[in-house]
Enzyme design. Sequence first.
Site, PDB file in Angstrom:
ATOM      1  N   LYS A   1      99.201  21.967 104.304  1.00 38.87           N
ATOM      2  CA  LYS A   1      99.478  22.087 105.736  1.00 38.87           C
ATOM      3  C   LYS A   1      99.320  23.551 106.102  1.00 38.87           C
ATOM      4  CE  LYS A   1     102.540  23.276 107.838  1.00 38.87           C
ATOM      5  NZ  LYS A   1     102.896  24.586 108.500  1.00 38.87           N
TER       6      LYS A   1
ATOM      7  N   THR B   1      98.009  29.872 102.692  1.00 34.65           N
ATOM      8  CA  THR B   1      98.121  28.419 102.697  1.00 34.65           C
ATOM      9  C   THR B   1      99.129  27.862 103.644  1.00 34.65           C
ATOM     10  OG1 THR B   1      99.835  28.622 101.075  1.00 34.65           O
ATOM     11  CG2 THR B   1      97.624  28.240 100.268  1.00 34.65           C
TER      12      THR B   1
END
Lengths: 415, 415
Positions: free
Chosen positions: B189, B200
């Site tokens: 996500k 990330t």
Amino acid sequence: MNLTPSPFATPFPKLPEVKGVRAATGSRGFYAKRGVTRDDVFLFAFDEGTTCAGVYTISRTASADVLWCRQALQTGGGVARALVANSGNSNAFTGPKGQEKNEATLKAMTETLGVAKEHCYLAATGVIGEPLADPNYVGAFVPDLAAKLGPPDWEAATRAFMTTDTFAKGAGMSMDIDGHDVNFAGIVKGSGMIAPNMATMLAYIFTDAAIAHDVLQELLEDITNETFNAITVDGDTSTSDTLMVFATGQSGMDPITSKDDPRLDAVAMALHSVCLELAQLVVKDGEGAQKFVTIQIDGAVSPMSAKIIACEIANSPLIKTAMAAGDANWGRIVMAVGKSLEPIDATKLAIWFDDVQVAVNGARKPDYSEKAASAVFAQPEFTIRVDVGAGEHSATVWTCDLTHGYVDINGAYRT
Amino acid sequence: MNLTPSPFATPFPKLPEVKGVRAATGSRGFYAKRGVTRDDVFLFAFDEGTTCAGVYTISRTASADVLWCRQALQTGGGVARALVANSGNSNAFTGPKGQEKNEATLKAMTETLGVAKEHCYLAATGVIGEPLADPNYVGAFVPDLAAKLGPPDWEAATRAFMTTDTFAKGAGMSMDIDGHDVNFAGIVKGSGMIAPNMATMLAYIFTDAAIAHDVLQELLEDITNETFNAITVDGDTSTSDTLMVFATGQSGMDPITSKDDPRLDAVAMALHSVCLELAQLVVKDGEGAQKFVTIQIDGAVSPMSAKIIACEIANSPLIKTAMAAGDANWGRIVMAVGKSLEPIDATKLAIWFDDVQVAVNGARKPDYSEKAASAVFAQPEFTIRVDVGAGEHSATVWTCDLTHGYVDINGAYRT
């Protein structure tokens, strides 16, 4: 492209006459191909005895004009007799053609005005990388301008070197030094591609103070650090950034030749004040800017560390978009402080929006009021202050928000 | 806030089952106050013998969850038995309350699953700085989730930790190692606050490969440098960035215990491939992204220098807005290269857009075609390549454009 005027736009101020400075502006046609008629070149001429100082972009792809100015400042002994600047073409990344344009312009200046080449300064601003088809395009226009030289129309000169600026920006003052009327007039253009490390695009300050080149140069570098190098619009650094001061000495005051001269304080105060006002005006005319925000960092381990943290906040797209929306998203301030990688004490971190404290000791303030915080962010001007709890040093940086206007302007700039 | 799906949105891929991994997701109500019903917590449980590796944000204001994971990775010997993550609240900059939330959640995990505390991992993503009123808010939900543990529904787990993501992002593969079926499934996500140095937000890769912790840790750090640390959306670095790999060893293969094991190549290839695909998906779902752009730098003096230059281009607001407008404004590329302050040879600088060369030897290419350059920028995906003429080293970075959508999303995120 039609630009919406900045909400901070102000009428051009009345600037004093500066003895020993003459100017002329004209339209060479850089904008004609876009169907716009406007002045796009200016020529300044300075009386004999004029000293100068300059600071320039640190970019590794500096424009041909910047490279020339740097060289002239070294070889010319800090003497200035003329300045030519154009808008509409930046003469950056133009290879040998860029140098040819400079040589042709300098030749015209020396022949027309009877001054030494290394006492002539140049600048160009506009789209990067489009070489002029005719290297003498600007040079051939110099005699026309020289024929019109007279007391400067400061606003006209300013309008001649504007690009995406939405209003003409100037600042100045007059003071008495030893019974002599000493005047300062400053003009600046710049709106995008603005970041510390010469954020000016182009700024010129003219004074009839008398001050030796080396003293003026050192003074200017100190002042730049707290003014033009403490503003940011988008974190991008121009290839053409230039700040110069020209001191004609025509006020009649005895020259300042040492940095221990007590009269230097007055000159420093005036220069600092004019530089700061011009620098802040650049932010207020930042591309698409709707908010003018002061970022103050306290409690840092050094002034440089404080400035790095301030710039992380000032350049964060997430914080700048939150400013635009009036969203007091202080969590993003925490993010930016952390991202700086500078020494901080996260357990002592405290944040204020104007006088409203939102965080204390590394967490949200217990009586935090979203309403009070949002009320600060709803204002057109406000201060974000962060104490990072690690030392005794501070720094202040000025910036603006990131709006739809910025996206629009920078998608359409070349069209 | 309704988010327009990214133009690069793809259906969630079919990911393999990974032996030794069970999962459950549920709705704790983090989004209920916004009138949205959705899953917002997941629990993963790993069979005995599972090793792990992790890399985390380098932010100085890292979240309480990141601080715990870093500590557990050191004290727990690289063994993992459980993972809990929630969306809707990041638990960053929450002071002592953030630690209380972690302690309560870890207590629930150890008691419910009968595993050691230092083998349990945590993550949280969402708004920064809003402490949970009830420290046990997540912990109290763990028994409910534990009762539902079963083969992972990878898409459901992914949807449970999404925030401003507009589509669920996963990647995986299967391979044969010594006659054993070895599987990899990765989920991620992240959409904004994305920059190198752990870009990330949250990414997890699950495999039934058998590999010792120290070998896995070294491998992951190498791979991160070329994948998750080579993407940027907005240059902002999250306080919560986390990438972890969990290796259950349940494929039946003999464990890899040395980096000289020839089977490591296959595992490395799989991990690299999954990490790169997940990282690129994050950029393709970058907030407001309409373009996916590869930045390749050649001719740099070192790989690090090449990457710094690539990131200056990838993070420049002026270049990103030009990408958005489809304006092939290559002068701004020159600006960003110069601004990097890295060693370059400006007289050798060359620029390509896909196969269209626009600049050569430090100037615009003589037969430059605006039409051809613009055609490249009009595409949804393209490559900007720059040879800086100073050395033999290269780097590649992936980024997206800066659009009105980014401004909208980040002005409205908390509302």
